[in-house]
Design an enzyme around this catalytic site. Structure first.
Site, PDB file in Angstrom:
ATOM      1  N   ASP A  30     -28.690  48.047 -54.036  1.00  0.00           N
ATOM      2  CA  ASP A  30     -28.844  47.290 -52.799  1.00  0.00           C
ATOM      3  C   ASP A  30     -28.875  48.274 -51.636  1.00  0.00           C
ATOM      4  O   ASP A  30     -28.263  49.341 -51.698  1.00  0.00           O
ATOM      5  CB  ASP A  30     -27.685  46.294 -52.626  1.00  0.00           C
ATOM      6  CG  ASP A  30     -28.111  45.096 -51.792  1.00  0.00           C
ATOM      7  OD1 ASP A  30     -28.150  43.987 -52.324  1.00  0.00           O
ATOM      8  OD2 ASP A  30     -28.426  45.289 -50.603  1.00  0.00           O
ATOM      9  N   GLU A 154     -35.664  32.254 -61.726  1.00  0.00           N
ATOM     10  CA  GLU A 154     -34.291  31.764 -61.915  1.00  0.00           C
ATOM     11  C   GLU A 154     -34.219  30.340 -61.398  1.00  0.00           C
ATOM     12  O   GLU A 154     -34.978  29.950 -60.530  1.00  0.00           O
ATOM     13  CB  GLU A 154     -33.298  32.679 -61.199  1.00  0.00           C
ATOM     14  CG  GLU A 154     -33.587  32.942 -59.716  1.00  0.00           C
ATOM     15  CD  GLU A 154     -33.278  31.797 -58.807  1.00  0.00           C
ATOM     16  OE1 GLU A 154     -32.368  31.022 -59.147  1.00  0.00           O
ATOM     17  OE2 GLU A 154     -33.942  31.667 -57.763  1.00  0.00           O
ATOM     18  N   GLU A 158     -26.612  27.022 -56.395  1.00  0.00           N
ATOM     19  CA  GLU A 158     -25.408  27.553 -55.773  1.00  0.00           C
ATOM     20  C   GLU A 158     -24.229  26.629 -56.061  1.00  0.00           C
ATOM     21  O   GLU A 158     -24.377  25.415 -56.106  1.00  0.00           O
ATOM     22  CB  GLU A 158     -25.618  27.708 -54.265  1.00  0.00           C
ATOM     23  CG  GLU A 158     -26.428  28.935 -53.949  1.00  0.00           C
ATOM     24  CD  GLU A 158     -26.694  29.092 -52.465  1.00  0.00           C
ATOM     25  OE1 GLU A 158     -25.804  28.776 -51.664  1.00  0.00           O
ATOM     26  OE2 GLU A 158     -27.801  29.536 -52.138  1.00  0.00           O
ATOM     27  N   LYS A 225     -41.543  27.628 -61.114  1.00  0.00           N
ATOM     28  CA  LYS A 225     -40.401  27.671 -60.187  1.00  0.00           C
ATOM     29  C   LYS A 225     -40.648  26.771 -58.972  1.00  0.00           C
ATOM     30  O   LYS A 225     -39.802  25.956 -58.603  1.00  0.00           O
ATOM     31  CB  LYS A 225     -40.160  29.119 -59.753  1.00  0.00           C
ATOM     32  CG  LYS A 225     -39.095  29.295 -58.702  1.00  0.00           C
ATOM     33  CD  LYS A 225     -37.756  28.780 -59.194  1.00  0.00           C
ATOM     34  CE  LYS A 225     -36.766  28.553 -58.074  1.00  0.00           C
ATOM     35  NZ  LYS A 225     -36.003  29.682 -57.695  1.00  0.00           N
ATOM     36  N   PHE A 270     -30.000  13.788 -59.223  1.00  0.00           N
ATOM     37  CA  PHE A 270     -30.808  14.027 -58.008  1.00  0.00           C
ATOM     38  C   PHE A 270     -31.360  12.736 -57.415  1.00  0.00           C
ATOM     39  O   PHE A 270     -32.467  12.690 -56.905  1.00  0.00           O
ATOM     40  CB  PHE A 270     -31.897  15.090 -58.278  1.00  0.00           C
ATOM     41  CG  PHE A 270     -31.294  16.466 -58.226  1.00  0.00           C
ATOM     42  CD1 PHE A 270     -30.400  16.860 -59.205  1.00  0.00           C
ATOM     43  CD2 PHE A 270     -31.557  17.324 -57.179  1.00  0.00           C
ATOM     44  CE1 PHE A 270     -29.765  18.095 -59.138  1.00  0.00           C
ATOM     45  CE2 PHE A 270     -30.930  18.565 -57.104  1.00  0.00           C
ATOM     46  CZ  PHE A 270     -30.035  18.947 -58.087  1.00  0.00           C
ATOM     47  N   GLY A 274     -28.753  10.346 -48.979  1.00  0.00           N
ATOM     48  CA  GLY A 274     -27.853  10.886 -47.967  1.00  0.00           C
ATOM     49  C   GLY A 274     -28.603  11.700 -46.936  1.00  0.00           C
ATOM     50  O   GLY A 274     -29.711  11.324 -46.533  1.00  0.00           O
ATOM     51  N   GLY A 278     -30.801  20.831 -48.028  1.00  0.00           N
ATOM     52  CA  GLY A 278     -30.834  22.028 -47.193  1.00  0.00           C
ATOM     53  C   GLY A 278     -30.793  23.200 -48.148  1.00  0.00           C
ATOM     54  O   GLY A 278     -31.242  23.090 -49.284  1.00  0.00           O
ATOM     55  N   CYS A 281     -33.399  27.113 -50.868  1.00  0.00           N
ATOM     56  CA  CYS A 281     -34.536  26.942 -51.784  1.00  0.00           C
ATOM     57  C   CYS A 281     -35.499  25.817 -51.422  1.00  0.00           C
ATOM     58  O   CYS A 281     -36.667  26.087 -51.155  1.00  0.00           O
ATOM     59  CB  CYS A 281     -34.020  26.746 -53.202  1.00  0.00           C
ATOM     60  SG  CYS A 281     -33.261  28.241 -53.832  1.00  0.00           S
ATOM     61  N   LYS A 341     -24.136  22.199 -49.113  1.00  0.00           N
ATOM     62  CA  LYS A 341     -23.623  21.350 -50.196  1.00  0.00           C
ATOM     63  C   LYS A 341     -22.238  21.871 -50.551  1.00  0.00           C
ATOM     64  O   LYS A 341     -21.862  22.962 -50.109  1.00  0.00           O
ATOM     65  CB  LYS A 341     -24.567  21.361 -51.402  1.00  0.00           C
ATOM     66  CG  LYS A 341     -24.660  22.692 -52.098  1.00  0.00           C
ATOM     67  CD  LYS A 341     -25.439  22.536 -53.382  1.00  0.00           C
ATOM     68  CE  LYS A 341     -25.336  23.785 -54.221  1.00  0.00           C
ATOM     69  NZ  LYS A 341     -26.043  23.685 -55.466  1.00  0.00           N
TER      70      LYS A 341
END
Ligand code: UDX
Length: 452
Positions: A30, A154, A158, A225, A270, A274, A278, A281, A341
């Protein structure tokens, strides 16, 4: 296997610690020295349930560095997991991916074969661009390098990142060479065959089946993806659109979601109505997909509509508040939850940010609470006047209304009667349909949910 991972964000770091746990020899690169300093002292730079335990367990076996020359030549497999932030046009910016590929090509040993895996979410066709970049560097170095470019998207959620890494639904590999497919199969063998000992705090779910490794061409893998994320985003926007109509016709969207979810072709997941999506992704990936489509001269009205519906949800909640309070000017509003979330301190594209800005713009006095996302919010909203409280019950002192924005587990267990008693006017806007309307009403609240 000797693996080098480029990028130690949510995806890179999760992948690095999981692969180290599976006994691979992992190095992670990194450029960010702050992150490296934390990692060198064994601390996680991200908040993710379980990640600190894994770092405590295997972090010392991972080499964290900023130097490509130290970790590229010996690696067998190199993964790019750097960010692809949105450009102004909405398209994903692949500059960091290309830069990483250049560095890799710069330090590849010409006598060795490498598998270069793109894990970052990238526009369709990026694998070809990365191949060009790598070959340009090889021709500058006047060498014939041997690198197979592979796409391995991937699907990290989160807050559930480690669960998804150890027990994925599927692994998608887009490759044109058998060597590369074989390398990925070896990398993921312990997961594909579930031969590892699970961490004590993350047991294998009893109903879990061995995951398939789907192989396809790189462009299709890249598209998978975007299509997966857009489909999930659509599903949520669909139920939010139905929620809006439920309010007009006095139906309850939670009942509707239950009823349609029982159809196995639709499924329950899903379908929570509500404040919508956000995070890093869905907003970015739906915009990027529209960017890809625009470049191709192709229209995607369903994807565009999903975005419109999603961002309307944030405005509608402020409208609900305005309708019940008559004016927002001078009103004290408490916000329950800031993260996009639960179980993350991530506030990227969080509904809370738009809602708070709108309330403050209309003259409301806003007080906020979140178990872990307050420091990040403080940094981002430093230009407006809001109060942060550590004790969630402080939100309700003299408040005119409370708005639940993030459905943290701790909010499910709040003593509603205690909250309501402390308020000037006990109004509760439940942006995630967490509470039972009957319970909230019997605790003294004027309760307003979404689509019920
Ligand atoms: C998502 C995808 O799930 C993951 O596979 C991909 O790799 C990255 O994007 P993430 O953004 O971490 O992951 O969160 P996710 O759990 O999918 O939730 C996204 C948003 O949708 C959150 O804001 C959440 O509150 C919202 N959501 C989710 C709903 O509003 N209703 C639901 O029913 C589910």
């Amino acid at each position: 296997m000797k693996v080098t991972i480029i990028g130690t964000g949510y995806v890179g770091l999760t992948t690095a610690v999981v692969l180290a746990y599976l006994n691979h020899d992992v190095a992670a690169v990194d450029k960010d020295n702050n992150k490296l300093n934390l990692l060198h002292t064994g601390e996680s730079p991200i908040h993710e349930p379980g990640i600190q335990d894994l770092i405590d367990n295997v972090g010392h076996t991972i080499r964290f560095t900023s130097r490509f020359d130290e970790v590229v030549p010996d690696a067998e497999l190199i993964m790019i997991a750097v960010g692809t932030p949105p450009k102004k046009s909405g398209e994903a910016d692949t500059r960091h991916v290309e830069d990483a590929a250049k560095e890799v090509a710069q330090f590849c040993d010409p006598d060795k074969h490498y598998t270069l895996v793109i894990k970052s979410t990238v526009p369709i066709g990026t694998n070809r661009r990365v191949a060009e970049v790598v070959n340009e560097v090889f021709s500058q170095r006047k060498i014939q390098g041997d690198v197979s470019i592979t796409s391995n998207p991937e699907f990290l959620q989160e807050g559930l990142a480690l669960q998804g890494a150890f027990y994925p639904d599927r692994i998608v590999v887009g490759a044109n060479s058998d060597n590369a497919i074989e390398a990925l199969r070896r990398l993921y063998k312990p997961i594909l065959e579930q031969t590892f000992d699970p961490p004590s705090w993350l047991p294998r779910p009893p109903s879990y089946h061995l995951p398939p490794m789907m192989t396809t061409d790189p462009n299709s893998a890249e598209m998978i993806k975007y299509a997966a994320n857009t489909f999930l985003a659509l599903k949520i926007s669909f139920i939010n659109e139905i929620a809006g109509l439920c309010e007009e016709v006095e139906a309850d969207v939670t009942e509707v979601a239950r009823g349609i979810g029982l159809d196995s072709r639709i499924g329950h997941r899903f379908l929570r109505a509500g404040l919508g999506w956000g995070g890093s992704c869905y907003p970015k990936d739906t915009a990027a997909l529209l960017g890809v489509a625009a470049q191709a001269g192709y229209e995607m009205p369903i994807t565009a509509a999903a975005r419109t519906v999603n961002f309307q949800q944030r405005k509608r909640i402020v409208e609900k508040l305005r309708a019940v309070l008559k004016t927002l000017h001078g009103k004290r509003i408490g916000i329950l939850g800031l993260a996009f979330k639960p179980n993350t301190d991530d506030i990227r594209e969080a509904p809370s940010l738009d809602i708070i800005r709108q309330l403050v713009a209309e003259g409301a006095k806003v007080t906020v609470h979140d178990p872990i996302a307050m420091p990040n919010t403080h940094k981002l909203l430093h230009d407006i006047q809001i109060n942060f409280v550590e004790d969630v019950y402080q939100l309700s002192y003299n408040a005119d209304a409370l708005v639940l924005v993030t459905e943290w587990e701790l909010y499910h267990r709040l003593e509603l009667r205690k909250l309501a008693k402390q308020m000037k006017t006990p109004i509760l806007i439940d942006g995630r349909n967490v509470f039972s309307p009957q319970e909230a009403r019997s605790a003294g609240f004027h309760y307003i949910g979404i689509g019920r």
